[in-house]
Design a protein around this motif. Structure first.
Motif, PDB file in Angstrom:
ATOM      1  N   TYR A  86      50.746  37.902  21.229  1.00  0.00           N
ATOM      2  CA  TYR A  86      51.362  39.146  21.690  1.00  0.00           C
ATOM      3  C   TYR A  86      50.669  40.306  20.976  1.00  0.00           C
ATOM      4  CZ  TYR A  86      55.143  42.526  22.633  1.00  0.00           C
ATOM      5  OH  TYR A  86      55.875  43.613  23.039  1.00  0.00           O
ATOM      6  N   LEU A  87      50.061  41.225  21.742  1.00  0.00           N
ATOM      7  CA  LEU A  87      49.353  42.359  21.149  1.00  0.00           C
ATOM      8  C   LEU A  87      50.362  43.479  20.899  1.00  0.00           C
ATOM      9  CD1 LEU A  87      46.420  41.504  21.019  1.00  0.00           C
ATOM     10  CD2 LEU A  87      47.314  40.770  23.242  1.00  0.00           C
ATOM     11  N   SER A  88      50.594  43.803  19.637  1.00  0.00           N
ATOM     12  CA  SER A  88      51.580  44.840  19.317  1.00  0.00           C
ATOM     13  C   SER A  88      51.298  45.455  17.959  1.00  0.00           C
ATOM     14  CB  SER A  88      52.987  44.229  19.300  1.00  0.00           C
ATOM     15  OG  SER A  88      53.394  43.955  17.972  1.00  0.00           O
ATOM     16  N   PRO A  89      51.762  46.680  17.719  1.00  0.00           N
ATOM     17  CA  PRO A  89      51.558  47.327  16.408  1.00  0.00           C
ATOM     18  C   PRO A  89      52.232  46.571  15.271  1.00  0.00           C
ATOM     19  CG  PRO A  89      52.331  48.912  18.041  1.00  0.00           C
ATOM     20  CD  PRO A  89      52.512  47.556  18.631  1.00  0.00           C
ATOM     21  N   GLN A  90      53.173  45.705  15.608  1.00  0.00           N
ATOM     22  CA  GLN A  90      53.900  44.950  14.584  1.00  0.00           C
ATOM     23  C   GLN A  90      53.131  43.669  14.203  1.00  0.00           C
ATOM     24  OE1 GLN A  90      55.717  46.395  17.291  1.00  0.00           O
ATOM     25  NE2 GLN A  90      56.068  48.018  15.775  1.00  0.00           N
ATOM     26  N   GLY A 113      52.138  44.003  26.313  1.00  0.00           N
ATOM     27  CA  GLY A 113      53.395  44.748  26.448  1.00  0.00           C
ATOM     28  C   GLY A 113      53.159  46.142  27.005  1.00  0.00           C
ATOM     29  N   TYR A 115      55.865  49.779  28.282  1.00  0.00           N
ATOM     30  CA  TYR A 115      57.166  50.382  27.970  1.00  0.00           C
ATOM     31  C   TYR A 115      57.367  50.353  26.444  1.00  0.00           C
ATOM     32  CZ  TYR A 115      57.673  49.349  32.937  1.00  0.00           C
ATOM     33  OH  TYR A 115      57.450  49.254  34.303  1.00  0.00           O
ATOM     34  N   GLU A 116      58.569  50.004  25.976  1.00  0.00           N
ATOM     35  CA  GLU A 116      58.794  49.958  24.517  1.00  0.00           C
ATOM     36  C   GLU A 116      58.509  48.575  23.955  1.00  0.00           C
ATOM     37  OE1 GLU A 116      58.887  53.480  24.934  1.00  0.00           O
ATOM     38  OE2 GLU A 116      59.163  52.775  22.884  1.00  0.00           O
ATOM     39  N   GLY A 117      58.069  47.661  24.805  1.00  0.00           N
ATOM     40  CA  GLY A 117      57.785  46.309  24.339  1.00  0.00           C
ATOM     41  C   GLY A 117      58.589  45.275  25.111  1.00  0.00           C
ATOM     42  N   ILE A 133      45.465  45.443  16.703  1.00  0.00           N
ATOM     43  CA  ILE A 133      44.034  45.731  16.507  1.00  0.00           C
ATOM     44  C   ILE A 133      43.839  46.912  15.568  1.00  0.00           C
ATOM     45  CG2 ILE A 133      43.296  44.738  18.715  1.00  0.00           C
ATOM     46  CD1 ILE A 133      42.918  47.673  19.711  1.00  0.00           C
ATOM     47  N   GLY A 134      44.920  47.464  15.044  1.00  0.00           N
ATOM     48  CA  GLY A 134      44.778  48.560  14.094  1.00  0.00           C
ATOM     49  C   GLY A 134      46.033  49.411  14.070  1.00  0.00           C
ATOM     50  N   TYR A 136      47.449  52.174  14.995  1.00  0.00           N
ATOM     51  CA  TYR A 136      47.543  53.344  15.855  1.00  0.00           C
ATOM     52  C   TYR A 136      48.304  52.920  17.115  1.00  0.00           C
ATOM     53  CZ  TYR A 136      43.221  50.863  16.838  1.00  0.00           C
ATOM     54  OH  TYR A 136      42.292  49.875  17.022  1.00  0.00           O
ATOM     55  N   VAL A 137      48.811  53.926  17.811  1.00  0.00           N
ATOM     56  CA  VAL A 137      49.729  53.687  18.925  1.00  0.00           C
ATOM     57  C   VAL A 137      49.002  53.797  20.257  1.00  0.00           C
ATOM     58  CG1 VAL A 137      51.764  54.589  20.108  1.00  0.00           C
ATOM     59  CG2 VAL A 137      51.687  54.564  17.609  1.00  0.00           C
ATOM     60  N   LEU A 138      49.126  52.769  21.094  1.00  0.00           N
ATOM     61  CA  LEU A 138      48.512  52.799  22.424  1.00  0.00           C
ATOM     62  C   LEU A 138      49.616  52.700  23.479  1.00  0.00           C
ATOM     63  CD1 LEU A 138      45.612  50.334  21.587  1.00  0.00           C
ATOM     64  CD2 LEU A 138      45.452  52.813  21.759  1.00  0.00           C
ATOM     65  N   SER A 139      49.240  52.922  24.740  1.00  0.00           N
ATOM     66  CA  SER A 139      50.256  52.938  25.800  1.00  0.00           C
ATOM     67  C   SER A 139      50.605  51.534  26.270  1.00  0.00           C
ATOM     68  CB  SER A 139      49.741  53.761  26.988  1.00  0.00           C
ATOM     69  OG  SER A 139      49.261  54.996  26.523  1.00  0.00           O
ATOM     70  N   GLY A 141      49.446  46.956  25.752  1.00  0.00           N
ATOM     71  CA  GLY A 141      48.695  45.920  25.054  1.00  0.00           C
ATOM     72  C   GLY A 141      47.406  45.527  25.743  1.00  0.00           C
TER      73      GLY A 141
HETATM   74  C1  4H7 Z   1      55.131  54.072  21.748  1.00  0.00           C
HETATM   75  N1  4H7 Z   1      55.072  52.614  21.597  1.00  0.00           N
HETATM   76  C2  4H7 Z   1      55.521  51.973  22.812  1.00  0.00           C
HETATM   77  C3  4H7 Z   1      55.552  50.465  22.617  1.00  0.00           C
HETATM   78  N2  4H7 Z   1      54.225  49.990  22.218  1.00  0.00           N
HETATM   79  C4  4H7 Z   1      54.115  48.579  22.222  1.00  0.00           C
HETATM   80  C5  4H7 Z   1      55.081  47.791  21.570  1.00  0.00           C
HETATM   81  C6  4H7 Z   1      54.952  46.408  21.610  1.00  0.00           C
HETATM   82  C7  4H7 Z   1      53.884  45.808  22.267  1.00  0.00           C
HETATM   83  C8  4H7 Z   1      52.911  46.573  22.905  1.00  0.00           C
HETATM   84  C9  4H7 Z   1      53.005  47.962  22.866  1.00  0.00           C
HETATM   85  C10 4H7 Z   1      51.955  48.782  23.554  1.00  0.00           C
HETATM   86  N3  4H7 Z   1      51.211  49.596  22.615  1.00  0.00           N
HETATM   87  C11 4H7 Z   1      50.395  49.090  21.649  1.00  0.00           C
HETATM   88  C12 4H7 Z   1      50.051  47.737  21.601  1.00  0.00           C
HETATM   89  C13 4H7 Z   1      49.222  47.303  20.554  1.00  0.00           C
HETATM   90  C14 4H7 Z   1      48.750  48.225  19.620  1.00  0.00           C
HETATM   91  C15 4H7 Z   1      47.860  47.779  18.498  1.00  0.00           C
HETATM   92  N4  4H7 Z   1      47.684  48.618  17.482  1.00  0.00           N
HETATM   93  O1  4H7 Z   1      47.293  46.674  18.550  1.00  0.00           O
HETATM   94  C16 4H7 Z   1      49.132  49.546  19.729  1.00  0.00           C
HETATM   95  N5  4H7 Z   1      49.933  49.970  20.740  1.00  0.00           N
HETATM   96  C17 4H7 Z   1      53.703  50.653  21.064  1.00  0.00           C
HETATM   97  C18 4H7 Z   1      53.727  52.150  21.285  1.00  0.00           C
END
Ligand code: 4H7
Length: 246
Positions: A86-90, A113, A115-117, A133-134, A136-139, A141
């Motif tokens: 799962y590609l996410s900021p977490q 992902g 929306y908000e995930g 991948i780092g 920072y916030v993307l729209s 995954g």
């Molecule tokens: C305003 N938030 C909405 C929800 N979102 C989100 C939340 C969960 C999963 C995917 C996303 C899609 N965004 C991503 C995804 C990956 C990265 C990374 N660094 O790999 C940065 N951003 C994060 C941003």
């Protein structure tokens, strides 16, 4: 290598199979990418893939059922076990070591992902690893998924033609790259370092190693601390530092 991507934007993710090294890897059958759109598994009339978040707050959350149905179809569509990412900021920060580990898998299932995930229960029950991948916030995954596909595809045997593999070899693993030059020999009064024109391949190799070490020391001391430096490396780096400080 077989990679499945679950994404609301399959045309975006599949662009990675159209161009360059990953395009050729796909053409040669070294990389097989199949995209699955959760919207195709939304059973209601409006093909709903998102819903409001429990607890209130802004935005929407991706619905469980369409996502899970798409993941199950993807897994069932080919033999072998998929590692679900799962590609996410977490997620845990992606680095070359992780890329090398992932390149060793027979199949990857990437969940993108929007929306908000996605519902946390899907992560808990269906996802093996969460990857970022780092910081920072993307729209969505999708771009992180394409970054991961590119990095992994480069490691598939045969994916890099000779030209590219040369660049891969020269990138001394774990350090920054040395500077590159091509014609003209003098540009606006700036000449190419003489050693590169000398034809002395040992000297050129030493110079490139010294540049990789020195630039890593200057820009990414964390890489230097982690690197296993030979005594020759140490000598080259000390010489670079003396020069830098003189
Ligand atoms: C305003 N938030 C909405 C929800 N979102 C989100 C939340 C969960 C999963 C995917 C996303 C899609 N965004 C991503 C995804 C990956 C990265 C990374 N660094 O790999 C940065 N951003 C994060 C941003």
């Amino acid at each position: 290598m077989r990679i499945d991507a679950v994404t609301l934007f399959p045309d975006l993710v599949s662009q990675v199979t159209q161009w360059g090294v990953t395009g050729r890897a796909s053409e040669q059958g070294l990389l097989q990418l199949v995209c699955w759109n959760p919207r195709d598994y939304a059973r209601d009339r409006h093909r709903t893939v998102d819903d409001r978040p429990y607890g209130g707050g802004p935005g929407m959350v991706m619905k469980v059922e369409p996502l899970r149905a798409a993941m199950h179809e993807a897994r069932a569509s080919a033999p072998g076990r998929s590692l679900s990412l799962y590609l996410s900021p977490q997620g845990r920060r992606l680095d070359q070591a992780a890329v090398e580990r992932l390149a060793g898998q027979e199949r990857l299932l990437l969940v993108c992902g929007r929306y908000e995930g996605i519902d946390e229960r899907v992560i808990a029950t269906e996802i093996d690893e969460e990857i970022s991948i780092g910081d920072y916030v993307l729209s969505g995954g999708e771009l992180p998924a394409m970054v991961l596909i590119d990095a992994v595809a480069r490691l598939i045997p045969g994916a890099l033609g000779h030209a590219d593999s040369a660049s891969e070899d020269s990138f001394s693993a774990g350090l920054l790259d040395y500077p590159h030059y091509t014609r003209p020999e003098v540009l606006d009064g700036m000449a190419v370092p003489a050693v590169l024109l000398s034809g002395d391949h040992d000297a050129i190799g030493r110079w490139r190693r010294q540049q990789a070490l020195g630039r890593s020391w200057l820009r990414r001391p964390d890489l230097i601390n982690r690197a296993q430096l030979s005594t020759e490396d140490r000598r080259l780096l000390d010489e670079y530092i003396d020069e830098y400080r003189s």
